[in-house]
Design an enzyme around this catalytic site. Structure first.
Site, mmCIF file in Angstrom:
data_model
loop_
_atom_site.group_PDB
_atom_site.id
_atom_site.type_symbol
_atom_site.label_atom_id
_atom_site.label_comp_id
_atom_site.label_asym_id
_atom_site.label_seq_id
_atom_site.Cartn_x
_atom_site.Cartn_y
_atom_site.Cartn_z
ATOM 1 N N ALA A 182 0.849 -1.192 0.000
ATOM 2 C CA ALA A 182 0.000 0.000 0.000
ATOM 3 C C ALA A 182 0.884 1.241 0.000
ATOM 4 O O ALA A 182 2.106 1.163 -0.187
ATOM 5 C CB ALA A 182 -0.938 -0.003 1.199
ATOM 6 N N ASN A 183 0.277 2.406 0.197
ATOM 7 C CA ASN A 183 1.007 3.666 0.314
ATOM 8 C C ASN A 183 0.354 4.509 1.410
ATOM 9 O O ASN A 183 -0.573 4.056 2.071
ATOM 10 C CB ASN A 183 1.038 4.400 -1.030
ATOM 11 C CG ASN A 183 -0.359 4.661 -1.554
ATOM 12 O OD1 ASN A 183 -1.181 5.270 -0.876
ATOM 13 N ND2 ASN A 183 -0.641 4.182 -2.752
ATOM 14 N N ARG A 184 0.820 5.747 1.571
ATOM 15 C CA ARG A 184 0.405 6.562 2.713
ATOM 16 C C ARG A 184 -0.826 7.442 2.437
ATOM 17 O O ARG A 184 -1.171 8.297 3.249
ATOM 18 C CB ARG A 184 1.573 7.469 3.149
ATOM 19 C CG ARG A 184 2.806 6.697 3.568
ATOM 20 C CD ARG A 184 3.926 7.663 3.977
ATOM 21 N NE ARG A 184 5.198 6.984 4.166
ATOM 22 C CZ ARG A 184 5.576 6.386 5.273
ATOM 23 N NH1 ARG A 184 4.758 6.375 6.315
ATOM 24 N NH2 ARG A 184 6.739 5.794 5.366
ATOM 25 N N SER A 185 -1.471 7.255 1.314
ATOM 26 C CA SER A 185 -2.617 8.111 0.992
ATOM 27 C C SER A 185 -3.743 7.934 2.007
ATOM 28 O O SER A 185 -4.119 6.815 2.355
ATOM 29 C CB SER A 185 -3.140 7.790 -0.409
ATOM 30 O OG SER A 185 -4.329 8.496 -0.672
ATOM 31 N N ALA B 193 -4.132 7.202 -5.116
ATOM 32 C CA ALA B 193 -2.725 6.788 -5.226
ATOM 33 C C ALA B 193 -2.715 5.270 -5.411
ATOM 34 O O ALA B 193 -2.574 4.505 -4.459
ATOM 35 C CB ALA B 193 -1.953 7.197 -3.977
#
Length: 406
Positions: free
Chosen positions: A211-214, A277
């Site tokens: 995943a990412n930090r969005s 994102a």
């Protein structure tokens, strides 16, 4: 004039910033607005009903149990007779009560009963503004459709501390009121706009994912702003902890492939705004059981494959919306990367932001540059909700130009 003959109900809240409301009344009346003041009990500790009433040229209301005013359910009458309700200053306590639906005084009852747009101007100590409880209240209120102006950065009058928490200046509040009332004709009515938001979660095994930090905060704010301008909005959201925006059809997905399928199913659309994102890669195969760490063995290899590029698929595909807006979160070569993305993915506009310093992904503010074939437009550092309002207005303008040209 936008405010000429508009009926504005001004609720003056408690706090030293209440003194600015005297000038606010004057500025609103200069522009032709009819201002009806309501004062909370705490507000009367900072300004007097006499001074506020003299500037407004009318009676000041303040008592929910007034025998004279409530014989005809006065708080409902006040709530329903306004074109716009302004709450200034909005304290942390008042915001918490509003988020919880508490109407234990005249101001609270009006805020619950009104069907007019509501604009709040928060003002409080920087630590109070940053407190998780205030952040939760703010998220709930914005999700309910309330609009905000400020707070600004600066020195606090009561404590000498500096930070974000100063109430917006009267002319800033007037400008926000003008913007809200100028869009009451709902310029995006009849348009269907598709928005993607948040991250995607690409499973590795039943307990792990890529995943990412969005946080989804910017995408959700854009969906809400477009809906306030009258658009029919479909929001395709990855996993977030935000409430669904009011007045928006929200579809929840987990992975990039699910997001693409949901986007495709939501077409046709007049415009699409790809804020999500999306993870660029996913595990080539998802393990059916948790991958165990075993003593003496190194970490397992994790083969990756590329996820579908949703922006490019829609931007270059046969069902392309008339206007396609993409986002570019970059840590280097911001404008060059955004320009390449604009061309390679068939977008009309790229909203580019530098995320190298942290604080943007998952944060409350954004400083963006709009990259199009016509050039670059740089916006100042703003709350994400203000970025959303500006972008929604820009989308409306561009759609109108495209329709006029066809």
């Amino acid at each position: 004039m936008t405010l000429a003959d508009k009926r504005i109900l001004l609720i003056v809240g408690g706090g030293i910033a209440a003194y600015k409301c005297l000038d606010l009344v004057r500025r609103l009346r200069e522009r032709g607005a009819k201002v009806t003041p309501v004062m909370t009990k705490a507000a009367a500790e900072f300004v007097t009903p006499l001074s506020l009433g003299a500037l407004a040229g009318t009676k000041v209301y303040g008592d929910l149990f007034s025998r004279d005013d409530e014989h005809d359910v006065g708080h409902i009458r006040l709530a329903r007779s306004a074109d716009l309700v302004i709450l200034a200053p909005a304290s942390a306590t008042r915001m918490g009560k509003m988020a919880a639906g508490i109407g234990d005084d005249l101001a609270g009852a009006i805020l619950l009963a009104t069907n007019a747009p509501v604009l709040i101007a928060p003002a409080m100590n920087p630590a109070m503004w940053a407190h998780p409880a205030t952040c939760r209240s703010l998220a709930i209120l914005r999700g309910d459709g309330l609009q905000t102006v400020g707070p600004n950065r600066g020195e606090m009058a009561e404590s000498g501390e500096a930070g974000e928490g100063r109430m917006a200046e009267p002319l800033e509040i007037v400008a926000a009121a003008e913007r809200i009332l100028s869009t009451q004709d709902r310029p995006l009515a009849g348009r269907h706009i598709l928005v993607t938001s948040g991250p995607t979660h690409e499973p590795i095994d039943p307990v792990r994912y890529i995943a990412n930090r969005s946080s989804g905060r910017q995408g959700h704010a854009i969906a809400a702003s477009l809906a306030r301008l009258g658009a029919t909005v479909t929001l395709v959201s990855g996993p977030v902890t935000l409430p669904d925006p009011m007045g928006v059809r929200t579809i929840h997905v987990e992975t990039a492939r699910e997001m693409l399928a949901a986007v495709d199913a939501a077409l046709p659309a007049d415009a699409a705004v790809f804020v999500a994102a999306v993870a660029d890669w996913r595990a080539a195969s998802e393990a059916g059981e948790k991958i165990k760490k075993r003593a003496g063995e190194g970490p397992p290899t994790l083969p990756l494959v590329e996820n579908p590029d949703i922006l490019r698929t829609l931007g270059t595909g046969p069902r392309r919306p008339r206007l396609v807006v993409g986002f570019a979160a970059e840590t280097s070569d911001l404008l060059a990367n955004a320009a390449r993305k604009l061309e390679a993915k068939g977008a009309d506009l790229i909203v580019a932001n530098d995320v190298s310093g942290g604080g943007v992904m998952g944060g409350a503010r954004n400083a963006v540059k709009l990259v199009s074939r016509a050039g670059i437009e740089e916006w100042p550092d703003l709350p994400k909700e203000d970025v959303a309002d500006r972008l929604a207005a820009e989308i409306g303008r561009r759609l109108l130009e495209l329709e006029s040209a066809s």
